[in-house]
Write a protein that holds these residues in place. Structure first.
Motif, PDB file in Angstrom:
ATOM      1  N   ASP A 135       0.807  -1.227   0.000  1.00 56.83           N
ATOM      2  CA  ASP A 135       0.000   0.000   0.000  1.00 56.83           C
ATOM      3  C   ASP A 135       0.841   1.280   0.000  1.00 56.83           C
ATOM      4  N   SER A 136       2.135   1.161  -0.320  1.00 58.58           N
ATOM      5  CA  SER A 136       3.061   2.296  -0.380  1.00 58.58           C
ATOM      6  C   SER A 136       3.316   2.948   0.975  1.00 58.58           C
ATOM      7  N   THR A 137       3.201   2.158   2.036  1.00 64.82           N
ATOM      8  CA  THR A 137       3.640   2.601   3.352  1.00 64.82           C
ATOM      9  C   THR A 137       4.809   1.714   3.760  1.00 64.82           C
ATOM     10  N   CYS A 138       5.491   2.150   4.809  1.00 66.99           N
ATOM     11  CA  CYS A 138       6.652   1.405   5.298  1.00 66.99           C
ATOM     12  C   CYS A 138       6.589   1.239   6.806  1.00 66.99           C
ATOM     13  N   SER A 139       7.201   0.167   7.254  1.00 70.36           N
ATOM     14  CA  SER A 139       7.520  -0.021   8.661  1.00 70.36           C
ATOM     15  C   SER A 139       9.025   0.126   8.753  1.00 70.36           C
ATOM     16  N   VAL A 140       9.487   0.754   9.819  1.00 70.20           N
ATOM     17  CA  VAL A 140      10.921   0.951   9.975  1.00 70.20           C
ATOM     18  C   VAL A 140      11.311   0.734  11.428  1.00 70.20           C
ATOM     19  N   SER A 141      12.379  -0.013  11.625  1.00 70.22           N
ATOM     20  CA  SER A 141      12.953  -0.203  12.942  1.00 70.22           C
ATOM     21  C   SER A 141      14.453   0.045  12.835  1.00 70.22           C
ATOM     22  N   ILE A 142      14.913   0.999  13.601  1.00 70.57           N
ATOM     23  CA  ILE A 142      16.342   1.291  13.692  1.00 70.57           C
ATOM     24  C   ILE A 142      16.671   1.149  15.169  1.00 70.57           C
ATOM     25  N   ALA A 143      17.494   0.167  15.495  1.00 68.69           N
ATOM     26  CA  ALA A 143      17.687  -0.186  16.898  1.00 68.69           C
ATOM     27  C   ALA A 143      19.153  -0.147  17.313  1.00 68.69           C
ATOM     28  N   TYR A 144      19.338   0.225  18.573  1.00 69.37           N
ATOM     29  CA  TYR A 144      20.642   0.179  19.236  1.00 69.37           C
ATOM     30  C   TYR A 144      21.659   1.131  18.619  1.00 69.37           C
ATOM     31  N   VAL A 145      21.216   2.339  18.316  1.00 65.95           N
ATOM     32  CA  VAL A 145      22.113   3.326  17.723  1.00 65.95           C
ATOM     33  C   VAL A 145      22.291   4.507  18.682  1.00 65.95           C
ATOM     34  N   LYS A 146      23.251   5.353  18.362  1.00 73.18           N
ATOM     35  CA  LYS A 146      23.505   6.539  19.180  1.00 73.18           C
ATOM     36  C   LYS A 146      22.314   7.497  19.090  1.00 73.18           C
ATOM     37  N   VAL A 147      22.131   8.246  20.155  1.00 70.85           N
ATOM     38  CA  VAL A 147      21.037   9.220  20.205  1.00 70.85           C
ATOM     39  C   VAL A 147      21.123  10.181  19.033  1.00 70.85           C
ATOM     40  N   ASP A 148      22.317  10.660  18.700  1.00 70.17           N
ATOM     41  CA  ASP A 148      22.412  11.640  17.612  1.00 70.17           C
ATOM     42  C   ASP A 148      22.003  11.045  16.269  1.00 70.17           C
ATOM     43  N   ASP A 149      22.207   9.747  16.065  1.00 72.81           N
ATOM     44  CA  ASP A 149      21.755   9.111  14.821  1.00 72.81           C
ATOM     45  C   ASP A 149      20.231   9.047  14.749  1.00 72.81           C
ATOM     46  N   ILE A 150      19.590   8.730  15.863  1.00 75.91           N
ATOM     47  CA  ILE A 150      18.121   8.704  15.882  1.00 75.91           C
ATOM     48  C   ILE A 150      17.565  10.116  15.697  1.00 75.91           C
ATOM     49  N   VAL A 151      18.171  11.095  16.342  1.00 72.95           N
ATOM     50  CA  VAL A 151      17.710  12.476  16.192  1.00 72.95           C
ATOM     51  C   VAL A 151      17.837  12.911  14.739  1.00 72.95           C
ATOM     52  N   ALA A 152      18.915  12.510  14.070  1.00 76.80           N
ATOM     53  CA  ALA A 152      19.096  12.880  12.660  1.00 76.80           C
ATOM     54  C   ALA A 152      17.979  12.312  11.790  1.00 76.80           C
ATOM     55  N   ILE A 153      17.638  11.024  11.957  1.00 79.00           N
ATOM     56  CA  ILE A 153      16.575  10.444  11.120  1.00 79.00           C
ATOM     57  C   ILE A 153      15.214  11.022  11.515  1.00 79.00           C
ATOM     58  N   LEU A 154      14.990  11.282  12.799  1.00 75.53           N
ATOM     59  CA  LEU A 154      13.734  11.915  13.209  1.00 75.53           C
ATOM     60  C   LEU A 154      13.575  13.291  12.574  1.00 75.53           C
ATOM     61  N   ASP A 155      14.640  14.061  12.553  1.00 74.89           N
ATOM     62  CA  ASP A 155      14.603  15.390  11.940  1.00 74.89           C
ATOM     63  C   ASP A 155      14.283  15.288  10.451  1.00 74.89           C
ATOM     64  N   GLU A 156      14.933  14.358   9.770  1.00 75.07           N
ATOM     65  CA  GLU A 156      14.665  14.186   8.329  1.00 75.07           C
ATOM     66  C   GLU A 156      13.246  13.679   8.080  1.00 75.07           C
ATOM     67  N   LEU A 157      12.754  12.790   8.942  1.00 79.81           N
ATOM     68  CA  LEU A 157      11.370  12.330   8.795  1.00 79.81           C
ATOM     69  C   LEU A 157      10.391  13.474   9.006  1.00 79.81           C
ATOM     70  N   GLU A 158      10.628  14.301  10.007  1.00 76.05           N
ATOM     71  CA  GLU A 158       9.741  15.446  10.254  1.00 76.05           C
ATOM     72  C   GLU A 158       9.761  16.409   9.074  1.00 76.05           C
ATOM     73  N   THR A 159      10.943  16.670   8.529  1.00 75.23           N
ATOM     74  CA  THR A 159      11.059  17.564   7.372  1.00 75.23           C
ATOM     75  C   THR A 159      10.311  16.981   6.179  1.00 75.23           C
ATOM     76  N   ALA A 160      10.474  15.689   5.937  1.00 75.81           N
ATOM     77  CA  ALA A 160       9.793  15.043   4.809  1.00 75.81           C
ATOM     78  C   ALA A 160       8.288  15.000   5.030  1.00 75.81           C
ATOM     79  N   LEU A 161       7.843  14.766   6.262  1.00 78.53           N
ATOM     80  CA  LEU A 161       6.408  14.774   6.540  1.00 78.53           C
ATOM     81  C   LEU A 161       5.823  16.170   6.351  1.00 78.53           C
ATOM     82  N   ALA A 162       6.551  17.205   6.755  1.00 77.45           N
ATOM     83  CA  ALA A 162       6.069  18.581   6.563  1.00 77.45           C
ATOM     84  C   ALA A 162       5.883  18.875   5.071  1.00 77.45           C
ATOM     85  N   ALA A 163       6.823  18.434   4.249  1.00 82.65           N
ATOM     86  CA  ALA A 163       6.686  18.629   2.793  1.00 82.65           C
ATOM     87  C   ALA A 163       5.508  17.823   2.252  1.00 82.65           C
TER      88      ALA A 163
END
Length: 157
Positions: free
Chosen positions: A125-153
């Motif tokens: 259905d053109s959706t995704c599930s994503v799991s990114i586990a056991y990474v540094k906080v700054d790596d998760i913050v980076a993907i969260l920021d990019e996801l928020e930017t992409a969702l805003a667009a």
């Protein structure tokens, strides 16, 4: 326990609590839809979100200071944009156009040097599930920021 050891352990615990709160604040700053929730099996701060048409999921910090995201129903083009901004394309053999054009299926990568685990499932259905586990906080913050930017667009799209 000797008093000076008790004090040292107390100081360490206080510093750890500050670390957890700072991680939680960074997660929420990068992805404002996240709200505090009951702790999950990570035993650390957990935040959750659910927005119709955008997805749902959680972000948590485990008791070793490693961060994890588990998101569901994220629009494929949104995840594709965010992943491309963070890592480029074809790290997961999803193809040179990235996840925005990936075929339905499961894609994964395990980093043997850090023990991080990356798993993405592209649904029919053109959706995704994503799991990114056991990474540094700054790596998760980076993907969260990019996801928020992409969702805003995507919202203004």
């Amino acid at each position: 326990m000797q008093p000076h050891i008790t004090r040292a352990l107390h100081d360490w615990h206080a510093a750890w609590t500050v670390h957890e709160r700072a991680a939680q604040a960074a997660f929420a700053a990068a992805f404002p839809a996240l709200t505090p929730a009951e702790k999950c099996q990570c035993f650390g701060p957990t935040l959750r979100w659910k927005t119709p048409g955008e997805g749902s999921g959680k972000v948590c910090l485990d008791d070793h200071g490693r961060a994890t995201i588990d998101f569901e129903d994220v629009p494929k083009e949104v995840l594709g944009t965010a992943m491309t901004e963070c890592w480029g394309t074809d790290w997961f053999d999803e193809g040179p156009a990235g996840f925005a054009q990936a075929e339905p299926g499961e894609y994964s990568y395990e980093d043997e040097s850090t023990y991080a685990e990356y798993w993405i499932k592209v649904h029919q259905d053109s959706t995704c599930s994503v799991s990114i586990a056991y990474v540094k906080v700054d790596d998760i913050v980076a993907i969260l920021d990019e996801l928020e930017t992409a969702l805003a667009a995507h919202r203004t799209g």
